[in-house]
Write an enzyme that holds these catalytic residues in place. Structure first.
Site, PDB file in Angstrom:
ATOM      1  N   GLU A 137      40.384  -5.154  23.738  1.00 27.86           N
ATOM      2  CA  GLU A 137      39.920  -4.529  24.975  1.00 27.86           C
ATOM      3  C   GLU A 137      41.109  -3.886  25.689  1.00 27.86           C
ATOM      4  O   GLU A 137      41.991  -4.583  26.195  1.00 27.86           O
ATOM      5  CB  GLU A 137      39.266  -5.565  25.893  1.00 27.86           C
ATOM      6  CG  GLU A 137      38.692  -4.903  27.145  1.00 27.86           C
ATOM      7  CD  GLU A 137      38.001  -5.892  28.077  1.00 27.86           C
ATOM      8  OE1 GLU A 137      37.617  -6.974  27.621  1.00 27.86           O
ATOM      9  OE2 GLU A 137      37.859  -5.552  29.257  1.00 27.86           O
ATOM     10  N   LYS A 176      29.939 -25.626  23.646  1.00 30.07           N
ATOM     11  CA  LYS A 176      29.664 -24.213  23.338  1.00 30.07           C
ATOM     12  C   LYS A 176      28.324 -23.709  23.878  1.00 30.07           C
ATOM     13  O   LYS A 176      27.719 -22.808  23.307  1.00 30.07           O
ATOM     14  CB  LYS A 176      29.750 -23.962  21.820  1.00 30.07           C
ATOM     15  CG  LYS A 176      31.104 -24.334  21.255  1.00 30.07           C
ATOM     16  CD  LYS A 176      31.175 -24.249  19.757  1.00 30.07           C
ATOM     17  CE  LYS A 176      32.520 -24.756  19.272  1.00 30.07           C
ATOM     18  NZ  LYS A 176      32.641 -24.874  17.840  1.00 30.07           N
ATOM     19  N   ASP A 211      39.336 -22.751  19.420  1.00 26.83           N
ATOM     20  CA  ASP A 211      37.997 -22.392  18.968  1.00 26.83           C
ATOM     21  C   ASP A 211      37.428 -21.381  19.959  1.00 26.83           C
ATOM     22  O   ASP A 211      37.081 -21.739  21.094  1.00 26.83           O
ATOM     23  CB  ASP A 211      37.121 -23.659  18.934  1.00 26.83           C
ATOM     24  CG  ASP A 211      35.768 -23.389  18.302  1.00 26.83           C
ATOM     25  OD1 ASP A 211      35.355 -22.215  18.270  1.00 26.83           O
ATOM     26  OD2 ASP A 211      35.131 -24.352  17.837  1.00 26.83           O
ATOM     27  N   HIS A 245      35.184   5.399  51.218  1.00 21.85           N
ATOM     28  CA  HIS A 245      35.666   6.546  51.992  1.00 21.85           C
ATOM     29  C   HIS A 245      34.942   7.814  51.586  1.00 21.85           C
ATOM     30  O   HIS A 245      34.578   8.630  52.426  1.00 21.85           O
ATOM     31  CB  HIS A 245      37.179   6.712  51.809  1.00 21.85           C
ATOM     32  CG  HIS A 245      37.947   5.752  52.646  1.00 21.85           C
ATOM     33  ND1 HIS A 245      38.178   5.967  53.978  1.00 21.85           N
ATOM     34  CD2 HIS A 245      38.513   4.557  52.354  1.00 21.85           C
ATOM     35  CE1 HIS A 245      38.863   4.945  54.465  1.00 21.85           C
ATOM     36  NE2 HIS A 245      39.072   4.068  53.492  1.00 21.85           N
TER      37      HIS A 245
END
Ligand code: ADP
Length: 585
Positions: A264, A396, A472, A570
């Protein structure tokens, strides 16, 4: 055999290693300069050397016996001396060749072991990481003294000596047999006793079976033995993920260069900006609140009453010591901390919590739980163990139990960011950050019915650090539980920011942490393998780094959003004629 294999086969893949050079293949040896094959030259000169020595010694002995001066030399002795000198020079050269070869080969064979190179790399890295803005320049921030840098640990050699895998005719037969279904793909490693060949054959069979190319997924340059029976079954290659470095991150007076494996864009850069703001403000403080991994089996009884009996038994403090002795037999590091039970009718969920040293601890806690379940069968023979994991653990999956009770390491990490730093580095204001945090991370998440998601993007940082350090990554679900708090302090001038993360599940031994790349990232953080000083110290330090990196990530993204929001506001309210940069600062 290796040579035969090469000539009769085709490469599995076209991907060529860029830097690795096989020692056997591409290097010209000094011995290539000899007119005869090496072994013949050796035989000739060895014979000459020893004959000359024998001849000269026997002649000199004779001369000594007959009192003839040694300086009187015959023609045959001159020849023998010449032969001795010639063979001696050759033999010296012969050993010299090895020496020369070792000099030539050394850069390749020892590239991973050269302490000098590592030292140089380390110095360069430190230079790169050093904050460009000197602390104290326009900002009053005194840093606590740092401990001396950790000793450099030699990086493990990971590349194969024979980087490009080639397949033999024998392999071709195996590929056909896998394609035909007569040889199970999973059995290749045990059948061949060679994990890399197993992966190569499986990969080729897979390509033929699917008709899809795996070009781009590298096969070579990975140690397949290291994952056998531990990390991945039926491998056909490995995925490459770039690792970027954010930092130095200053936590509890120590600097860390944080490895982040991600695809990313901006994530590392943004986290790095947060690290800079934290560093310039004197660093962050991280506190461990709790440390215990959990496992919760589900057991069933004939009646709810019996389930309640077991609950009362397990939660009775008088029984704890007995249960702990049984549980603790499983490992030197697993120590039972408590059992929390929840009933659903006739079913009982037993949430065991234990310390796990430097391991993340899922295996360890499971073994301890199994011991206790076996032990309980004597007093509760009507107990049916339905599953060693009954989801009350909870592993998980997003679950309130982890958010409230914690799982793994519970950490709170805080910093006071100076107003100047907020303006100059983060390009926003304390007031805007506090307001946005309330609206987004608290109210917005409440509106969304979030479970542990009271943050901007904790999961981004957690996952990137987890992948880099061999954790993990599926545990990012609960490990990313985080509430980010922001408050104006020091008369509104500075920003107090904290992240509270109740379930950071990390380890520095076991699982993927022992693989070469992941281990190198742990080494960079100074938390490779188990702590020698005190069991669990390394994994706790890693949890602190994760929380600190999340703090940096939160700070930076929230600032970007706050600054962006101001600009948009703005524009929306038609005040764009105002100096927006001034407004945002
Ligand atoms: P996990 O429970 O995280 O899956 P494993 O049980 O697979 O991890 O790995 C932990 C192993 O490492 C155990 O066999 C344990 O005995 C060993 N070990 C060695 N030193 C330590 C330590 N300091 N802390 C925890 N485990 C350790």
């Amino acid at each position: 055999m290796e040579a035969g294999r090469r000539s009769s086969t085709k490469p599995v893949q076209s991907l060529k290693p860029t830097k690795t050079v096989s020692v056997d293949e591409d290097l010209t040896k000094a011995s290539d300069a000899l007119p005869l094959p090496l072994h013949l030259s050796n035989a000739v000169f060895f014979t000459l050397f020893f004959s000359a020595v024998y001849f000269l010694l026997s002649h000199w002995r004779e001369k000594i016996r007959t009192s003839t001066p040694l300086s009187v030399v015959t023609f045959s002795e001159i020849i023998a001396i010449l032969a001795f000198v010639a063979s001696f020079i050759y033999l010296l050269g012969f050993f010299g060749i090895d020496f020369v070869q070792s000099l030539i080969l050394r850069p390749q064979t020892e590239v991973w072991n050269s302490e000098d190179d590592d030292e140089l790399a380390d110095v360069l890295l430190r230079k790169e990481d050093a904050r460009k803005v000197p602390c104290g320049q326009a900002l009053d921030c005194s840093l606590p003294p740092l401990p001396p840098p950790a000793p450099i640990v030699t990086v493990q050699k990971v590349l194969d000596e024979n980087p490009v895998t080639v397949l033999t005719e024998e392999d071709e037969e195996l590929i056909k047999s896998v394609v035909a279904g007569t040889t199970p793909s999973y059995s290749l490693e045990s059948k061949l006793g060679d994990c890399k060949r197993g992966a190569a054959i499986r990969r080729e069979a897979l390509q033929r079976l699917t008709g899809k190319s795996l070009e781009g997924l590298p096969l070579d340059g990975f140690d397949y033995e290291s994952i056998l029976g531990q990390c991945c079954e039926m491998p056909v290659g490995y995925v490459q993920i770039p690792v970027g470095i954010a930092g130095p991150l200053l936590i509890n007076g120590r600097e860390y260069s944080v490895p982040m494996a991600t695809t990313e864009g901006c994530l590392v850069a943004s986290t790095n900006r947060g690290c800079k703001a934290i560093h310039l403000s004197g660093g962050a403080t991280s506190t461990l609140l709790r440390d215990g991994m959990t496992r919760a089996p589900v057991v069933r009884f004939g009646t709810a009453k019996r389930a309640a009996d077991l609950k009362l038994y397990l939660e009775d403090p008088d029984n704890f010591d007995t249960l702990a002795v049984v549980f603790n037999r499983s490992s030197r590091f697993g120590r039972l901390q408590g059992i929390k039970c929840a009933i659903a009718g006739k079913n009982l969920y037993l949430r065991f919590t234990c310390t796990t040293g430097d391991a993340m601890g899922m295996n360890m806690v499971s073994k301890g739980v199994q011991n206790v379940l076996d032990f309980l069968q004597t007093d509760f023979p009507d107990m049916d163990v339905m599953g060693i994991s009954g989801n009350f653990c909870s592993d998980k999956k997003p679950a309130a139990v982890n958010w409230i009770e914690g799982r793994g390491k519970s950490v709170v990490c805080e910093a006071i960011i100076k107003g100047d730093v907020v303006r100059k580095v983060l390009k926003t204001t304390v007031e805007s950050l506090v307001e946005l945090n309330m609206l987004k991370n608290l109210t917005g998440s409440a509106m969304a019915g979030a479970l542990g998601g009271f943050n901007a993007h904790a999961s981004n940082i957690v996952t990137a650090v987890y992948i880099a350090t061999g954790q993990d990554p599926a545990q990012n679900v609960e490990s990313s539980h985080c509430i980010t708090m922001m408050e104006a302090v020091n008369d509104g001038k500075d920003l107090h920011i904290s992240v509270t993360m109740p379930s950071i599940e990390v380890g520095t031994v076991g699982g993927g942490t022992q693989l070469a790349s992941q281990s190198a990232c742990l080494n960079l953080l100074g938390v490779k393998v188990a702590s020698k000083e005190s069991a669990g110290a390394n994994s706790r330090m890693l949890a602190a780094v994760v929380a600190g990196a999340v703090l940096a990530g939160e700070l930076s993204l929230m600032s970007a959003l706050a600054a962006g929001q101001l600009v948009k506001s703005h524009m929306k309210y038609n005040r764009s004629n105002k100096d927006v940069s001034k407004a945002s600062s």
